[in-house]
Scaffold this active site. Structure first.
Site, PDB file in Angstrom:
ATOM      1  N   ASP A   1      -8.228  75.515 121.565  1.00  0.00           N
ATOM      2  CA  ASP A   1      -9.355  74.738 122.087  1.00  0.00           C
ATOM      3  C   ASP A   1     -10.341  74.314 120.995  1.00  0.00           C
ATOM      4  OD1 ASP A   1      -8.256  75.159 124.642  1.00  0.00           O
ATOM      5  OD2 ASP A   1      -9.365  77.032 124.876  1.00  0.00           O
TER       6      ASP A   1
ATOM      7  N   GLU B   1      -6.655  66.383 133.831  1.00  0.00           N
ATOM      8  CA  GLU B   1      -6.428  67.804 134.114  1.00  0.00           C
ATOM      9  C   GLU B   1      -7.633  68.647 133.697  1.00  0.00           C
ATOM     10  OE1 GLU B   1      -3.885  69.141 135.672  1.00  0.00           O
ATOM     11  OE2 GLU B   1      -4.348  71.262 135.361  1.00  0.00           O
TER      12      GLU B   1
HETATM   13  O1  FUB Z   1      -7.975  78.269 126.511  1.00  0.00           O
HETATM   14  C1  FUB Z   1      -8.139  78.469 127.907  1.00  0.00           C
HETATM   15  C2  FUB Z   1      -7.965  77.185 128.645  1.00  0.00           C
HETATM   16  O2  FUB Z   1      -6.701  76.623 128.365  1.00  0.00           O
HETATM   17  C3  FUB Z   1      -8.938  76.104 128.256  1.00  0.00           C
HETATM   18  O3  FUB Z   1     -10.194  76.260 128.855  1.00  0.00           O
HETATM   19  C4  FUB Z   1      -8.193  74.899 128.686  1.00  0.00           C
HETATM   20  O4  FUB Z   1      -8.708  73.689 128.169  1.00  0.00           O
HETATM   21  C5  FUB Z   1      -6.801  75.214 128.206  1.00  0.00           C
HETATM   22  O5  FUB Z   1      -6.663  74.901 126.849  1.00  0.00           O
END
Ligand code: FUB
Length: 477
Positions: free
Chosen positions: A54, A228
């Site tokens: 992220d 998404e």
């Molecule tokens: O890293 C946890 C979750 O997975 C994030 O909040 C989303 O964007 C996805 O990458």
């Protein structure tokens, strides 16, 4: 190994539950291993000693600061407890600033240190993150604040800034000073932040998820558009961009544009196709030293997968009409944006590629490199030695009986040896001393490999290093 917790049943968690099963299968298809990369040629992903996810880049004072999540080793869910900060002056040598923000920063948070973004305003740095609210069991957005881009950060409010059970905040400050916080999965919402960046005016506004705005998804009547999660909003040449993780699962990266910060949005297509052994992906875009860069994550490291991800970067150029080209993942990454000066103090944890090493907070401040075994190495890319180096100095510590040594190799981990510094037992892993040794043959701009040698077990820790020039050199510009 992480305990597998049951998932609460929401629309988001249903798709995530399917993804979780897929991810679990993938996780066990590739046996989890310590993060020990084998290839010396690659510089992408940009961090090798822990799993990162992220990415959220921020440019400040000639450096790019990168805020990431942290996937635990061997994870079988999004088991994330803290966030990490990295920085670079050249997009290839990245300095580890450790973890200035964790779940424990927020007394009201219980789990899920997921995807956030930090921005600067009025000399302060505000980091917006999604976490689970212990009291409600729902995902909420918290905001932490610091006077420095590397922290430490503190909870600005002592409570959530906003909570609607959804995730993935992105923040954008428009030219007129109005700031917007966008977030969401399965919906996409925003609030208008006040100038203090820790409160907002008006209510939570839902952005209409139309197929014209966010593309058409097939096969999921609950999610008719491609949107998404993971929005990333910015403005370029008067056009507003919303880049986001599309479809699930596996995700790809798509984008929409609008004439204003609140829309109306028009779907523009793919930025990065589905690739890279992770069923999620997450965008972050900045301009730095005259080029544009796209950050994302994948499962490219050994043991990597959907829950053991790694952040990577590619350089790109916008098309003449402002559209974003299709960008694909590489294991080479972005070209170096200017050489590294070996004649100023460099942190040992400034790394283009690390093999076998780890990092930890140092008793002298910042981080140091540790857990070094015989044969481990650190690659520092593009060190500008000019007409030549005379000596090498390093700040080191060791509790190993026989200490160890640092070999200075050029061009590769088995390249020409330009010097060798013996490191004695200093009486402790945080008992620091300075060692110096002569150097020969280090001229021009070369990749420097600090290769560690010695007996069995951990050998030494390193806090920083610096070369001394043989003659007057022109510093790299
Ligand atoms: O890293 C946890 C979750 O997975 C994030 O909040 C989303 O964007 C996805 O990458």
């Amino acid at each position: 190994m992480t305990t597998i917790r049951p998932l609460p049943v929401t629309r988001t968690s249903l798709t995530r539950a399917v993804a979780w099963v897929v991810g679990l299968l993938l996780a066990f298809a590739v046996l989890p291993a310590a993060v020990q990369p084998t290839a010396a040629r690659a510089d992408n992903p940009i961090v090798q000693h822990i799993y990162t996810a992220d990415p959220a880049p921020l440019v400040h004072n000639g450096r790019v600061y990168l805020y990431t999540g942290h996937d635990e080793d061997g994870s079988t869910y999004f088991t994330m407890k803290d966030w990490r900060v990295w920085s670079s002056a050249d997009m290839v040598n990245w300095t580890d600033h450790g973890s200035p923000l964790g779940l424990n920063t927020f007394s009201w948070a219980s789990a899920d240190a997921w995807a956030g973004q930090a921005v600067q305003r009025n000399g302060r740095f505000y980091w917006y993150v999604p976490v689970k609210n212990r009291a409600t069991g729902r995902m909420a957005i918290g905001v932490a604040v610091s006077d420095s881009p590397t922290g430490p950060f503190r909870d600005a409010l002592g409570r959530p800034l906003v909570e609607n059970g959804e995730i993935d905040p992105t923040v954008f400050v428009d030219d007129d000073g109005q700031a917007y916080l966008y977030w969401g999965n399965p919906n996409l919402s925003y609030v208008r932040l006040n100038a203090d960046m820790t409160s907002y005016s008006g209510g939570v506004t839902r952005i209409p998820l139309t197929t014209a705005g966010f593309g058409t998804r097939t096969g999921d009547p609950n999610r008719p558009t491609l949107y998404e999660e993971g929005p990333w909003v910015y403005k370029r040449n008067g056009l507003y961009y919303m880049v986001f993780a599309a479809k699930c699962c596996s995700e790809f990266i798509a984008y929409s544009t609008a004439p204003g910060p609140t829309g109306p949005w028009t779907y523009r297509g793919t930025v990065m196709p589905t690739q890279g052994s992770s069923f999620t992906n997450h965008p972050g875009i900045v301009d730095f030293k005259g080029s544009s860069y796209f950050f994302y994550h994948n499962g490219a490291l050994p043991g990597g997968g959907g829950f053991t991800r790694s952040v990577a970067v590619e350089r790109f150029s916008y098309n003449a009409d402002g559209t974003i080209p299709t960008i694909t993942m590489t294991n080479t990454g972005a070209p170096q944006a200017g050489p590294l000066n070996p004649y100023v103090r460099q942190e040992a944890e400034t790394i283009a590629w690390g093999s076998g090493i780890e990092t930890e907070p140092s008793s002298e401040g910042g981080m140091n490199v540790g857990w070094i075994d015989n044969g481990d190495y650190i690659k520092v890319k593009g060190a500008a030695f000019g007409s030549g180096a005379a000596s090498f100095t390093a700040r080191v510590a060791s509790a190993a009986t026989g200490g160890g040594a640092v070999e200075l190799r050029l061009g590769g981990p088995n390249g020409t040896v330009a010097g060798r510094c013996a490191v004695p037992n200093t009486g402790g892993w945080q008992t620091w001393t300075t060692v110096t040794c002569p150097v020969s043959g280090a001229t021009g701009t070369q990749d420097l490999y600090l290769r560690f040698t010695g007996g069995s077990g951990y050998l030494l820790n390193m806090n920083w290093w610096q070369f001394t020039p043989a003659a007057t050199v022109t510093p790299p510009g």
